[in-house]
Design a protein around this motif. Structure first.
Motif, short mmCIF file in Angstrom:
data_model
loop_
_atom_site.label_atom_id
_atom_site.label_comp_id
_atom_site.label_asym_id
_atom_site.label_seq_id
_atom_site.Cartn_x
_atom_site.Cartn_y
_atom_site.Cartn_z
N GLN A 98 1.00 -1.20 0.01
CA GLN A 98 -0.03 0.07 0.05
C GLN A 98 0.81 1.15 0.07
OE1 GLN A 98 -3.84 1.77 2.45
NE2 GLN A 98 -3.78 -0.53 1.92
N ILE A 99 0.54 2.20 -0.99
CA ILE A 99 1.43 3.46 -1.07
C ILE A 99 0.72 4.47 -0.67
CG2 ILE A 99 2.64 4.89 -2.75
CD1 ILE A 99 2.57 2.51 -4.69
N ALA A 100 0.91 4.91 0.32
CA ALA A 100 0.16 6.36 1.07
C ALA A 100 0.86 7.58 1.24
CB ALA A 100 -0.22 5.68 2.46
N GLN A 101 -0.17 8.59 1.29
CA GLN A 101 0.34 9.95 1.52
C GLN A 101 0.54 10.31 3.02
OE1 GLN A 101 -2.69 11.93 -0.58
NE2 GLN A 101 -1.56 12.44 -2.30
N SER A 102 0.13 9.50 3.90
CA SER A 102 -0.04 10.09 5.20
C SER A 102 -0.03 8.86 6.29
CB SER A 102 -1.15 10.57 5.58
OG SER A 102 -1.28 10.97 6.95
N PRO A 103 0.88 8.74 7.44
CA PRO A 103 0.74 7.67 8.15
C PRO A 103 -0.74 7.51 8.88
CG PRO A 103 2.45 8.88 8.63
CD PRO A 103 1.72 9.92 7.50
N ALA A 104 -1.78 8.66 8.39
CA ALA A 104 -2.88 8.53 9.16
C ALA A 104 -3.74 7.22 8.50
CB ALA A 104 -3.51 9.60 8.84
N LEU A 105 -3.15 6.78 7.01
CA LEU A 105 -3.87 5.84 6.52
C LEU A 105 -3.68 4.65 7.09
CD1 LEU A 105 -5.61 6.07 3.74
CD2 LEU A 105 -3.88 7.94 4.10
N GLN A 106 -2.65 4.28 8.20
CA GLN A 106 -2.15 3.37 8.88
C GLN A 106 -3.24 2.90 10.00
OE1 GLN A 106 1.91 4.38 9.29
NE2 GLN A 106 2.33 2.41 8.07
N GLU A 107 -3.67 4.22 10.52
CA GLU A 107 -4.59 4.02 11.62
C GLU A 107 -5.82 3.21 11.47
OE1 GLU A 107 -5.32 8.11 13.14
OE2 GLU A 107 -3.22 8.32 12.91
N GLY A 108 -6.34 2.11 12.55
CA GLY A 108 -7.32 1.41 12.12
C GLY A 108 -7.37 0.32 11.09
#
Length: 269
Positions: free
Chosen positions: A115-125
């Motif tokens: 998974q390629i994400a713009q923010s660590p917030a995408l890892q939450e939950g």
């Protein structure tokens, strides 16, 4: 209903209980179904790597349709086949339109491998979403992906329902947008990568129609699968859209609702 030829089940909130665990009772029920000649298939938003990290699943599933049907996965061999990616130009256009409609949103691309994400917030939950590749928000998210199995957008502090209302006007050719109710995320997949279509195609290759299929689910992305199957069960805490689509209700995942229903169907209760 006679003994079904296939049992299809969502994973999180349906077959898997608290902590994403497969209970002994659910595991035994699926194994018993296979001993009765019933095919068992998981139909899940999880990518393949998040399926094989529940090792007990490998012994009780004939297949898994991952990323809501974009990827076919063989739990026994760990072979994955991305069948329905979103074309890159379509993903790029959709990304720009969602950015305009959802100020403050952060985005990720699921490739099937990472998974390629713009923010660590995408890892939450999110459980078992790694490996992650984190980009700066101004980097080219779509260009960084070798393939787009899913485009994911999250608005921290919102809900999927609210996000869906704000993006209802957005239409992208060959793409479906769906949400998880209260979870503040929308996931976008190729139109062919919806659970109902993916399950129908998998079953058709084996000469199985909806009358011989039983399905279990709990969320809006399960609706197409629940509506396609001849008999379908919405879980005890299912989203209202899933309840409306299903023919029956099952106990909550924490109470082994899938196993209870299978035991009744097979006469092994």
């Amino acid at each position: 209903m006679p003994t079904p030829k296939v049992i299809a089940t969502d994973l999180d909130g349906t077959l898997l209980g608290p902590g994403g665990l497969l209970s002994e009772r659910n595991q035994k029920a699926l194994q018993t179904a296979r001993e009765h000649g019933v095919l068992t298939v998981a139909v899940t938003a999880r990518p393949p790597r998040a399926v094989y990290r529940v090792p007990e699943l490998a012994g009780v599933l004939d297949a898994a349709l991952c990323c809501t049907g974009a990827i076919r996965y063989d739990p026994a061999t760990r072979a994955a086949d991305l069948r329905h990616p979103i074309p890159t130009p379509v993903a790029r256009d959709l990304y720009e339109r969602l950015r305009a409609a959802l100020p403050g949103a952060v985005f990720a691309v699921e490739t099937g491998e990472r998974q390629i994400a713009q923010s660590p917030a995408l890892q939450e939950g999110v459980h078992l979403g790694d490996p992650w590749t984190l980009l700066d928000p101004d980097e080219d998210l779509i260009g960084a992906a070798e393939a787009v199995a899913e485009l994911i957008v999250r608005v921290p502090g919102s809900t999927g329902t609210a996000m869906s209302e704000r993006t209802r006007h957005i239409r992208a050719p060959g793409v479906s947008l769906w949400h998880w109710g209260s979870f503040p995320e929308i996931e976008c997949t190729a139109a062919e990568a919806n659970k109902g279509a993916a399950l129908a195609a998998w079953c058709a290759e084996r000469g199985i129609g909806p009358a011989d299929a039983v399905a279990f689910g709990d969320m809006p992305n399960d609706v197409s699968m629940l509506a396609w199957a001849g008999r379908s069960f919405a879980m005890g805490r299912a989203h209202p859209e899933a309840v409306a689509a299903a023919t029956d209700r099952a106990e909550d995942a924490a109470e082994d609702g899938v196993a209870r229903a299978i035991e009744t169907l097979l006469g092994t209760a």
